[in-house]
Motif scaffolding. Structure first.
Motif, PDB file in Angstrom:
ATOM      1  N   GLN A   1       0.842  -1.194   0.000  1.00  0.00           N
ATOM      2  CA  GLN A   1       0.000   0.000   0.000  1.00  0.00           C
ATOM      3  C   GLN A   1       0.879   1.247   0.000  1.00  0.00           C
ATOM      4  OE1 GLN A   1      -3.620  -0.336   0.107  1.00  0.00           O
ATOM      5  NE2 GLN A   1      -2.830  -2.311  -0.535  1.00  0.00           N
TER       6      GLN A   1
ATOM      7  N   SER B   1      -2.450   5.565  -4.515  1.00  0.00           N
ATOM      8  CA  SER B   1      -3.366   4.746  -5.310  1.00  0.00           C
ATOM      9  C   SER B   1      -4.115   3.751  -4.427  1.00  0.00           C
ATOM     10  CB  SER B   1      -2.610   4.002  -6.409  1.00  0.00           C
ATOM     11  OG  SER B   1      -1.622   3.175  -5.850  1.00  0.00           O
ATOM     12  N   ALA B   2      -5.379   3.541  -4.772  1.00  0.00           N
ATOM     13  CA  ALA B   2      -6.204   2.587  -4.028  1.00  0.00           C
ATOM     14  C   ALA B   2      -5.945   1.196  -4.579  1.00  0.00           C
ATOM     15  CB  ALA B   2      -7.675   2.945  -4.176  1.00  0.00           C
TER      16      ALA B   2
ATOM     17  N   SER C   1      -6.412  -3.163  -3.557  1.00  0.00           N
ATOM     18  CA  SER C   1      -6.910  -4.155  -2.616  1.00  0.00           C
ATOM     19  C   SER C   1      -5.745  -4.630  -1.758  1.00  0.00           C
ATOM     20  CB  SER C   1      -7.543  -5.310  -3.388  1.00  0.00           C
ATOM     21  OG  SER C   1      -8.681  -4.844  -4.086  1.00  0.00           O
TER      22      SER C   1
ATOM     23  N   GLU D   1     -10.390  -7.031  -0.935  1.00  0.00           N
ATOM     24  CA  GLU D   1     -10.377  -5.924   0.013  1.00  0.00           C
ATOM     25  C   GLU D   1     -11.136  -6.394   1.253  1.00  0.00           C
ATOM     26  OE1 GLU D   1      -9.731  -2.240   1.687  1.00  0.00           O
ATOM     27  OE2 GLU D   1      -8.844  -3.091  -0.120  1.00  0.00           O
TER      28      GLU D   1
ATOM     29  N   ARG E   1     -17.964   2.586  -1.518  1.00  0.00           N
ATOM     30  CA  ARG E   1     -16.765   3.413  -1.649  1.00  0.00           C
ATOM     31  C   ARG E   1     -15.660   2.644  -2.363  1.00  0.00           C
ATOM     32  NH1 ARG E   1     -14.787   4.823   3.823  1.00  0.00           N
ATOM     33  NH2 ARG E   1     -17.008   4.983   3.977  1.00  0.00           N
ATOM     34  N   GLY E   2     -15.477   1.383  -2.010  1.00  0.00           N
ATOM     35  CA  GLY E   2     -14.460   0.561  -2.657  1.00  0.00           C
ATOM     36  C   GLY E   2     -14.732   0.375  -4.141  1.00  0.00           C
TER      37      GLY E   2
ATOM     38  N   ARG F   1     -16.241   2.500  -6.081  1.00  0.00           N
ATOM     39  CA  ARG F   1     -15.888   3.769  -6.731  1.00  0.00           C
ATOM     40  C   ARG F   1     -14.377   3.892  -6.921  1.00  0.00           C
ATOM     41  NH1 ARG F   1     -19.860   5.664  -3.194  1.00  0.00           N
ATOM     42  NH2 ARG F   1     -18.301   6.594  -1.809  1.00  0.00           N
ATOM     43  N   GLN F   2     -13.615   3.219  -6.075  1.00  0.00           N
ATOM     44  CA  GLN F   2     -12.151   3.248  -6.171  1.00  0.00           C
ATOM     45  C   GLN F   2     -11.613   2.179  -7.115  1.00  0.00           C
ATOM     46  OE1 GLN F   2     -11.106   2.716  -2.044  1.00  0.00           O
ATOM     47  NE2 GLN F   2     -11.197   4.903  -1.617  1.00  0.00           N
TER      48      GLN F   2
ATOM     49  N   LYS G   1     -12.248  -1.211  -6.860  1.00  0.00           N
ATOM     50  CA  LYS G   1     -12.159  -2.536  -6.250  1.00  0.00           C
ATOM     51  C   LYS G   1     -13.433  -3.304  -6.568  1.00  0.00           C
ATOM     52  CE  LYS G   1      -9.476  -0.367  -2.652  1.00  0.00           C
ATOM     53  NZ  LYS G   1      -9.418   0.044  -1.268  1.00  0.00           N
TER      54      LYS G   1
END
Length: 117
Positions: free
Chosen positions: A25, A36-37, A39, A50, A66-67, A69-70, A72
């Protein structure tokens, strides 16, 4: 890794599950300057997971939305030592995020793993 992620990993592995690799991460996207997002781990070949932990259904739905939208798409709800109640499982099963037909959700608890999506 955060303490709850370490606890999850230890319990997940102790139950006989495997983790292909942990995903580092904190990598900064040079174009945006943002972290950066990603998992947290690769569970099976190409399946990035995730993990999320809460006993509250609406909070879990918010985490998943939310995940998504990122970018995931695979989530594992860590429910700790006990099998989650029917309400949580049914609520996750009914969630249909718009524009994300390929998302998958599993619920994990000590001794159990259930795909709900």
């Amino acid at each position: 890794m955060k303490p709850h992620e370490i606890e999850f990993a230890e319990r997940f592995l102790a139950d006989g599950n495997s983790i292909v690799r942990w995903i580092p991460q904190g990598e900064v996207d040079p174009a945006t300057g943002l972290i950066s997002a990603a998992s947290d781990f690769e569970w099976r070949s190409g399946v990035l997971i995730e993990p999320k932990r809460t006993g509250n259904l609406q909070t879990m739905k918010d985490y998943i939305s939310r995940g998504l939208r990122q970018g995931k798409s695979n989530f594992m709800v860590d429910h700790g030592a006990h099998r989650p109640g029917r309400r949580l499982i049914d609520g996750l099963r009914k969630q249909e995020p718009n524009g994300h037909p390929d998302h998958h959700v599993w619920v994990f608890w000590d001794g159990g793993l259930l795909q709900v999506k």
